[in-house]
Design a protein around this motif. Structure first.
Motif, PDB file in Angstrom:
ATOM      1  N   THR A  15      -4.839  -3.775  -2.653  1.00  9.71           N
ATOM      2  CA  THR A  15      -6.210  -3.804  -3.182  1.00  9.71           C
ATOM      3  C   THR A  15      -6.996  -2.665  -2.560  1.00  9.71           C
TER       4      THR A  15
ATOM      5  N   LEU B  72      -6.783   0.666 -11.863  1.00  7.46           N
ATOM      6  CA  LEU B  72      -6.059  -0.200 -10.937  1.00  7.46           C
ATOM      7  C   LEU B  72      -4.835  -0.858 -11.581  1.00  7.46           C
TER       8      LEU B  72
ATOM      9  N   ARG C  81      -1.078  -0.419 -10.025  1.00  8.98           N
ATOM     10  CA  ARG C  81      -0.231  -1.539  -9.592  1.00  8.98           C
ATOM     11  C   ARG C  81       1.089  -1.580 -10.362  1.00  8.98           C
TER      12      ARG C  81
ATOM     13  N   ASN D  17       1.725  -9.866  -3.568  1.00  3.86           N
ATOM     14  CA  ASN D  17       0.419  -9.492  -3.025  1.00  3.86           C
ATOM     15  C   ASN D  17       0.224  -7.971  -3.135  1.00  3.86           C
TER      16      ASN D  17
ATOM     17  N   ASP E 216     -13.284  -0.528  -3.473  1.00  2.00           N
ATOM     18  CA  ASP E 216     -13.977  -0.385  -4.749  1.00  2.00           C
ATOM     19  C   ASP E 216     -14.911   0.820  -4.691  1.00  2.00           C
TER      20      ASP E 216
ATOM     21  N   GLU F  66       0.826  -1.206   0.000  1.00  2.00           N
ATOM     22  CA  GLU F  66       0.000   0.000   0.000  1.00  2.00           C
ATOM     23  C   GLU F  66       0.859   1.255   0.000  1.00  2.00           C
TER      24      GLU F  66
END
Length: 721
Positions: A300, A266, A270, A297, A303, A246
């Motif tokens: 995320t 997104l 990333r 990982n 949303d 993050e």
């Protein structure tokens, strides 16, 4: 006086002048002799210090150095003064403007500006976030003096090899200086100011203070300023709790927050986070093993795709608030405001969906990539605004900032000028070949209709008639009228002006057409309906403080021009915009080479403008204002007029609108149940409820909430009108 006495007087005067001349000559000779002796003595004295060889060379270089240094100092001061003028004594304590926006019912729309959060101390920021930021933005932050000379040179070489901008050379201090004092314009002047302000910051703050300010003030997309606000917006947690993945995603946002915002793109976010992890390893801050878990990982985010935010509208409203705040007296120190706007959330959703659907279905065929929509009430309250196809891809607001040629949608100003000059809708005009000097305009169909009434000429949008009217009644008079009605851009008096060859904005055109819709009164376009400070005090209210409308067009002129514009819709080029059972008046517009297509029209309730075109001014595939723009306008207005009290167009009356032969295609809008607008309160009734709420709050012993008029006005989020 005898002749002898005259001769004696002349002799004495001549002798006196000769004596004066001799004394001056003698004095100058003695002064020159003394000067010569002094110079000789000085030269003899200086000969004792005569140098040769290397000492002479060094003294000469030092002398030149002092000369160039003095000139350089003067130049540096000249360049630095404009930069230092950007600062003030209270620059560190000064808070930025922060605004919370509400829709017309009091529901929160979004925020603009900077809500500063300095509560998280630097030592509480995760170490991996600080390392990720420095590795990506300024690896030599603790080594340079505000300007990273080595980094700048490296960036110049890299960009030169790549043939474009591939690497930035600004230090973190320079970026902070830009964020605090300057704009984002890409000019040499701004870069010079940025460099001097970076040195200025370094002389007044410690490195830790600069880093803390940078992390707290930088814009990171989604309306979030500072890493703590960004962490809460994207991940729903405090910055203290973010992990390495993050932190890498947050650090990647500094370069281009809109491009790499995870709620918009997104995959790009990333990919950028992966680059940040590479930077951590390259800088030696972490090993590949330490970043391996973050690669496997990735972060995320929350949303937020279903959270529709009218960003173009909010940008317009925020600009309006900023202009208003500049007019406040210095005694008003408040920098945080709550603003209720005129935005109707459902009309906004429909407008966005209509533009997107039109471009998806017909963009390829028409070779068009962009569009814009403005919907406002006849009094100037903006109810919806779409400034482009995708705010995430481009924040440029084509509704407010794009200057484009309006084509024939400008002709109503020409015809109104003719009516003011004494013509009538049934006055006969000639449609025939016509030249103004070497320029000979032609009609769209390259044919001529001969002698026809003025109303028919507007119905068929005949170019020759418009140019004749411009020459007869004066292009300067047309410009004066357009400016009075709301056009703010410069309009040049070219022969092609009556054909819409000048450049205007969509919001200005909607403002001008509102004068037709409201009976000829001036219009003050606005998104802001009411502004309050944090304690609930009302600073400004449209119905109380806005400029009072003035009668621009006489009622008899409105009674003549509006039926002519209604005829354009019912029998002319705007037939695709007709509404079932509702009178519409307006005009289509198409420019040369099909670079712009417009449709401007109004009912008794709303004024709407639609524009389609390409940002690079590439020609479209024969799109006219009567095709896709009119169809898009019809989709939005068909929804906007559901469940409301219909009003008549001034001058057109209550005669029934012609029945449509076929029902237009329905617009499918996600989030609007059955795509039917619910029956709602009229604007007056809604305003009464808001005032009642205000009275209840004032009578209550509890302190007023800072959000101003909110839930009690309309608790249902799907309400309209």
């Amino acid at each position: 006086m005898s002749e002898g006495e005259h001769s004696s007087l002349r002799t004495r005067l001549r002798n006196a002048l000769l004596d004066l001349d001799s004394r001056v000559d003698s004095g100058l000779f003695r002064l020159g002799d003394l000067t010569r002796r002094a110079i000789a003595a000085y030269s003899a004295f200086m000969e004792r210090f005569s140098l040769s060889g290397i000492p002479r060379f060094l003294v000469g270089m030092a002398s030149e150095g002092f000369t160039l240094g003095a000139a350089g100092t003067v130049l540096i001061l000249a360049l630095a003064l404009p930069a230092f003028r950007e600062t003030s004594d209270d620059w560190l304590k000064r808070t930025e403007l922060a605004v919370t926006f509400l829709d017309r019912y009091g529901n929160i729309l979004g925020e603009r500006g900077v809500k500063q959060n300095d509560t998280v101390p630097l030592e509480d920021f995760p170490d991996n976030l600080i390392k990720a930021t420095l590795a990506t933005e300024d690896r030599r932050f603790y080594e340079h003096f505000g300007i990273d000379v080595a980094g700048t040179m490296r960036a110049l070489v890299t960009n030169a090899r790549a043939g474009g901008v591939r690497q930035g050379g600004s230090s973190l201090s320079q970026q902070l200086a830009k964020n605090l004092f300057l704009s984002n314009e890409r000019t040499i002047e701004r870069k010079i100011k940025e460099a001097f302000l970076a040195l200025w910051l370094e002389s007044r703050l410690t490195k830790s203070q600069i880093l803390k300010l940078y992390l707290d003030r930088a814009y990171l997309g989604g309306g979030a300023y500072g890493v703590d606000a960004a962490a809460r917006y994207y991940f729903g947690k405090s910055v203290r709790e973010v992990n390495l993945a993050e932190a890498a995603m947050l650090a990647g946002l500094f370069k281009a927050p809109t491009k790499f915002a995870p709620h918009i793109n997104l995959p790009a976010a990333r990919a950028r986070a992966s680059t940040v992890l590479d930077n951590l390893v390259d800088a030696g801050f972490m090993t590949e093993g330490q970043v391996f878990g973050a690669r496997r990982n990735p972060a995320t985010p929350i949303d937020r795709r279903d959270q529709a935010v009218p960003d173009y509208y909010l940008d317009y409203a925020f600009g309006e608030v900023r202009k208003f705040v500049e007019t406040l007296p210095k005694s008003v120190n408040e920098r945080s405001f709550v603003v209720r706007t005129g935005l109707d959330p459902n009309i906004q959703l429909v407008a966005e969906a209509a533009l997107d659907q039109s471009l998806r279905e017909f963009g390829k065929d028409y070779k068009v990539t962009q569009g814009a929509i403005v919907i406002m009430e006849p009094n100037g309250t903006v109810r919806a605004m779409v400034g482009g196809r995708d705010y995430g891809e481009s924040q440029f607001n084509r509704a407010t900032d794009a200057l484009r040629q309006p084509g024939s949608s400008f002709k109503p100003f020409v015809y109104t000028t003719a009516l003011l000059g004494g013509m009538k809708p049934n006055t006969i005009v000639v449609d025939a070949p016509y030249c103004n000097g070497n320029w000979c305009p032609q009609n769209y169909g390259r044919s001529y209709m001969g002698s026809i009434p003025l109303i028919t000429a507007l119905q068929h949008s005949l170019n020759t008639v418009a140019v004749r009217l411009g020459d007869k009644f004066g292009r300067s008079n047309i410009i004066d009228l357009a400016h009075k009605m709301g056009i703010n851009s410069e309009l040049k008096t070219s022969p092609a002006l009556p054909l819409g060859a000048a450049e205007v904005t969509l919001v200005d055109m909607a403002t001008a057409y509102s004068v037709f819709a409201n009976g000829g009164r001036s219009v003050y376009p606005h998104a802001m309906v009411e502004m309050r400070v944090g304690d609930g005090e009302v600073l400004w209210r449209f119905d109380r403080d806005a400029p009072k409308p003035k009668q621009i067009l006489p009622q008899n002129i409105i009674d003549e021009i509006n039926p002519m514009l209604n005829n354009v819709i019912e029998n002319g080029t705007g037939r695709r915009a007709r509404l079932q059972g509702i009178k519409v008046a307006g005009k289509t517009g198409t420019t040369n080479a099909y670079r712009d297509a417009w449709f401007m029209a109004f009912t008794g309730n709303y004024v709407g403008g639609v524009w389609f075109g390409n940002d690079d001014y590439q020609s479209m595939n024969k799109m006219t204002g009567g095709t896709l723009p009119a169809m898009t306008w019809q989709k939005v207005m068909a929804y906007a007029h559901q469940g409301i009290e219909l009003k008549f167009i001034p001058g057109v009356g209550n005669a029934p609108a012609p029945k449509l032969e076929e029902t237009p295609n329905t617009l499918q809008v996600p989030g609007l149940e059955a795509n039917q607008r619910p029956v709602t309160l009229s604007p007056k009734a809604a305003e009464v409820l808001v005032r009642l709420e205000r009275l209840f709050k004032e009578a209550s012993p509890l302190p007023a909430r800072p959000a101003g008029p909110t839930a009690s006005a309309a608790p249902v989020p799907n309400r309209a009108n």
